[in-house]
Design a protein around this motif. Structure first.
Motif, PDB file in Angstrom:
ATOM      1  N   LEU A 171     -24.236   9.350  34.645  1.00 52.68           N
ATOM      2  CA  LEU A 171     -22.864   9.376  35.407  1.00 52.68           C
ATOM      3  C   LEU A 171     -22.006  10.422  34.856  1.00 52.68           C
ATOM      4  N   HIS A 172     -21.017  10.908  35.872  1.00 55.58           N
ATOM      5  CA  HIS A 172     -20.132  11.962  35.630  1.00 55.58           C
ATOM      6  C   HIS A 172     -18.943  11.372  35.080  1.00 55.58           C
ATOM      7  N   TYR A 173     -18.844  10.176  34.553  1.00 54.97           N
ATOM      8  CA  TYR A 173     -17.702   9.706  34.113  1.00 54.97           C
ATOM      9  C   TYR A 173     -17.471   9.763  32.556  1.00 54.97           C
ATOM     10  N   LEU A 174     -16.442  10.225  31.984  1.00 52.26           N
ATOM     11  CA  LEU A 174     -16.119  10.555  30.724  1.00 52.26           C
ATOM     12  C   LEU A 174     -15.106   9.438  30.156  1.00 52.26           C
ATOM     13  N   ASN A 175     -15.651   8.571  29.274  1.00 54.03           N
ATOM     14  CA  ASN A 175     -14.752   7.350  28.719  1.00 54.03           C
ATOM     15  C   ASN A 175     -13.787   7.914  27.732  1.00 54.03           C
ATOM     16  N   HIS A 176     -12.783   8.740  27.935  1.00 55.22           N
ATOM     17  CA  HIS A 176     -11.925   9.288  27.310  1.00 55.22           C
ATOM     18  C   HIS A 176     -10.698   9.997  28.178  1.00 55.22           C
ATOM     19  N   PHE A 177      -9.742  10.271  27.441  1.00 54.12           N
ATOM     20  CA  PHE A 177      -8.544  10.842  28.215  1.00 54.12           C
ATOM     21  C   PHE A 177      -8.452  12.469  28.168  1.00 54.12           C
ATOM     22  N   PHE A 178      -9.540  12.898  27.364  1.00 57.91           N
ATOM     23  CA  PHE A 178      -9.786  14.669  27.330  1.00 57.91           C
ATOM     24  C   PHE A 178     -11.069  14.747  26.893  1.00 57.91           C
ATOM     25  N   CYS A 179     -11.521  16.041  27.122  1.00 53.48           N
ATOM     26  CA  CYS A 179     -13.123  16.384  26.872  1.00 53.48           C
ATOM     27  C   CYS A 179     -12.933  16.622  25.546  1.00 53.48           C
ATOM     28  N   GLU A 180     -13.678  15.458  24.905  1.00 55.98           N
ATOM     29  CA  GLU A 180     -13.955  15.688  23.392  1.00 55.98           C
ATOM     30  C   GLU A 180     -15.596  15.404  23.135  1.00 55.98           C
ATOM     31  N   MET A 181     -15.714  16.263  21.728  1.00 57.76           N
ATOM     32  CA  MET A 181     -17.348  16.380  21.592  1.00 57.76           C
ATOM     33  C   MET A 181     -18.035  14.891  21.516  1.00 57.76           C
ATOM     34  N   PRO A 182     -17.743  14.158  20.787  1.00 53.52           N
ATOM     35  CA  PRO A 182     -18.576  12.854  20.832  1.00 53.52           C
ATOM     36  C   PRO A 182     -18.651  12.274  22.115  1.00 53.52           C
ATOM     37  N   VAL A 183     -17.750  12.226  23.013  1.00 49.10           N
ATOM     38  CA  VAL A 183     -17.882  11.692  24.567  1.00 49.10           C
ATOM     39  C   VAL A 183     -18.918  12.558  25.136  1.00 49.10           C
ATOM     40  N   LEU A 184     -18.787  13.902  25.126  1.00 50.48           N
ATOM     41  CA  LEU A 184     -19.809  14.647  25.589  1.00 50.48           C
ATOM     42  C   LEU A 184     -21.005  14.555  25.422  1.00 50.48           C
ATOM     43  N   LEU A 185     -21.251  14.386  23.922  1.00 50.59           N
ATOM     44  CA  LEU A 185     -22.675  14.347  23.584  1.00 50.59           C
ATOM     45  C   LEU A 185     -23.327  12.973  24.035  1.00 50.59           C
ATOM     46  N   LYS A 186     -22.551  12.155  24.480  1.00 50.48           N
ATOM     47  CA  LYS A 186     -23.045  10.761  24.969  1.00 50.48           C
ATOM     48  C   LYS A 186     -23.816  10.951  26.457  1.00 50.48           C
ATOM     49  N   LEU A 187     -23.431  12.166  27.064  1.00 49.89           N
ATOM     50  CA  LEU A 187     -23.925  12.629  28.431  1.00 49.89           C
ATOM     51  C   LEU A 187     -25.331  13.430  28.140  1.00 49.89           C
ATOM     52  N   VAL A 188     -25.660  13.851  27.019  1.00 45.84           N
ATOM     53  CA  VAL A 188     -26.786  14.480  26.822  1.00 45.84           C
ATOM     54  C   VAL A 188     -28.148  13.755  27.108  1.00 45.84           C
ATOM     55  N   CYS A 189     -28.949  14.338  28.065  1.00 44.88           N
ATOM     56  CA  CYS A 189     -30.075  13.582  28.336  1.00 44.88           C
ATOM     57  C   CYS A 189     -31.371  13.889  27.643  1.00 44.88           C
ATOM     58  N   LYS A 190     -31.417  14.525  26.606  1.00 43.80           N
ATOM     59  CA  LYS A 190     -32.652  14.917  25.808  1.00 43.80           C
ATOM     60  C   LYS A 190     -32.418  14.482  24.418  1.00 43.80           C
ATOM     61  N   ASP A 191     -33.191  14.500  23.614  1.00 44.96           N
ATOM     62  CA  ASP A 191     -33.136  14.058  21.998  1.00 44.96           C
ATOM     63  C   ASP A 191     -32.025  15.030  21.262  1.00 44.96           C
ATOM     64  N   THR A 192     -30.955  14.474  20.786  1.00 48.43           N
ATOM     65  CA  THR A 192     -29.951  15.298  20.325  1.00 48.43           C
ATOM     66  C   THR A 192     -30.006  15.379  18.813  1.00 48.43           C
ATOM     67  N   ARG A 193     -31.005  14.838  18.116  1.00 53.78           N
ATOM     68  CA  ARG A 193     -30.812  14.941  16.631  1.00 53.78           C
ATOM     69  C   ARG A 193     -30.886  16.269  16.005  1.00 53.78           C
ATOM     70  N   ARG A 194     -31.456  17.083  16.622  1.00 54.53           N
ATOM     71  CA  ARG A 194     -31.381  18.450  16.073  1.00 54.53           C
ATOM     72  C   ARG A 194     -29.848  19.139  16.303  1.00 54.53           C
ATOM     73  N   THR A 195     -29.479  18.895  17.444  1.00 55.37           N
ATOM     74  CA  THR A 195     -28.278  19.372  17.715  1.00 55.37           C
ATOM     75  C   THR A 195     -27.117  18.606  16.949  1.00 55.37           C
ATOM     76  N   GLU A 196     -27.212  17.327  16.859  1.00 57.65           N
ATOM     77  CA  GLU A 196     -26.286  16.384  16.101  1.00 57.65           C
ATOM     78  C   GLU A 196     -26.317  17.035  14.591  1.00 57.65           C
ATOM     79  N   GLY A 197     -27.422  17.481  14.115  1.00 50.42           N
ATOM     80  CA  GLY A 197     -27.742  18.022  12.734  1.00 50.42           C
ATOM     81  C   GLY A 197     -26.918  19.301  12.606  1.00 50.42           C
ATOM     82  N   ASN A 198     -26.880  20.121  13.622  1.00 51.64           N
ATOM     83  CA  ASN A 198     -26.145  21.478  13.766  1.00 51.64           C
ATOM     84  C   ASN A 198     -24.608  21.334  13.894  1.00 51.64           C
TER      85      ASN A 198
END
Length: 312
Positions: A171-198
């Protein structure tokens, strides 16, 4: 909520507080008031610090930068939030979202480093009072300010660069009132463990390392204060450091809650209210915390208003 049938290149819908419609009017009124107070309080500090020669000190030099940061940070999020709360427009373009991410991360990172510079200033004032003017030379103050701004920007570009390379889906909905990193990461559709580590490494450098430096400086300050014999001297030392320590607790506490937890355990609903704290409440409180019991600022204000107490 149904899917938003356009590409991510065309943007997102910011949910904001529309899932609590009964709160929207109340939040609109309070946030408008708080934003006005933030603009007034921080602008007043900047103007007074420039007009009164008594405030041409390292402490107020850094405080001016903090006030300017708070003005920029709230202005990067609040006007759009008010439009969102009014229900007129809840959309944001992809470019606007990336720009907001860069600005908010840059200003947040700058504040992380600037609070360390302010801790160094307080350390020099309390622990090295006889050498204070030599240590806190204008050139050092300007260098620390430049490092703060540049460091914040570099941190922002690294984190935003990591974010824009990730594929987003769902979905293109951001459950927030501005674009913030943790909310955008929720929309990532691949395994984010390595990216989250970075991301975690980047956040640890900009959050945990400065906190360790600040706590270290305050450990030295506490020892120095305890060696002061007179109660009046101790009160003055605690007074000069207490304001900064309170701001540090507010800022780092809310930032660590948001950024130092795994994406899977991040609650978007809680995150929105925590974000209100560091986008609205803290920037409004900073001028009050630093000036409420500050005789220098009160004296400068009376002087500007033409009621200089010293002349009576």
């Amino acid at each position: 909520m149904g899917s938003f049938n356009t590409s991510f290149g065309e943007g997102f819908i910011l949910v904001g507080f529309s899932d609590w419609p009964q709160l929207e009017l109340i939040l609109f009124i309070y946030i408008s008031i708080f934003y006005s107070l933030t603009l007034f309080g921080n602008t007043t500090i900047i103007i007074l610090s420039q007009l009164d020669s008594r405030l041409h000190t390292p402490m107020y030099f850094f405080l001016c930068h903090l006030s300017f940061l708070d003005l920029c940070y709230t202005t990067s999020t609040v006007p759009q939030m008010l439009i969102n709360l009014s229900g007129f427009d809840r959309t944001i373009s992809y470019g606007g979202c990336v720009a907001q991410l860069i600005i908010s991360l840059s200003l947040g990172g700058t504040e992380c480093i600037l609070l360390v510079a302010m801790a160094i200033d307080r350390y020099a004032a309390v622990c090295r009072p006889l050498h204070y003017t030599t240590i806190m030379h204008p050139l050092l103050c300007q260098s620390l300010a430049i490092v703060s701004w540049v460091g914040g920007l570099i941190n922002s570009l690294i984190q935003t660069g990591l974010m824009v390379t990730l594929p987003l889906c769902g979905l293109h909905y951001l459950n927030h009132f501005f674009c913030e990193m943790p909310v955008l990461l929720k929309l990532v559709c691949k395994d984010t463990r390595r990216t989250e580590g970075n991301f975690f490494l980047s956040v640890a450098i900009i959050l945990v390392f400065p906190v360790a430096l600040i706590l270290g400086s305050y450990a030295h300050i506490a020892r120095a204060v305890l060696r002061i014999k007179s109660m009046a001297g101790r009160r003055k030392a605690f007074g000069t450091c207490g304001s900064h320590l309170l701001v540090v607790c507010f800022f780092y506490g809310s930032a660590m809650y948001t950024y130092l937890q795994p994406t899977g355990s991040y609650s978007e609903s809680e995150g929105k209210f925590v974000a209100l704290f560091y986008t609205i409440i803290t920037p409004m409180l900073n001028p009050l915390i630093y000036t409420l019991r500050n005789k220098d600022v009160k004296g400068a204000l009376w002087k500007v208003l033409g009621r200089d107490k010293d002349s009576r």
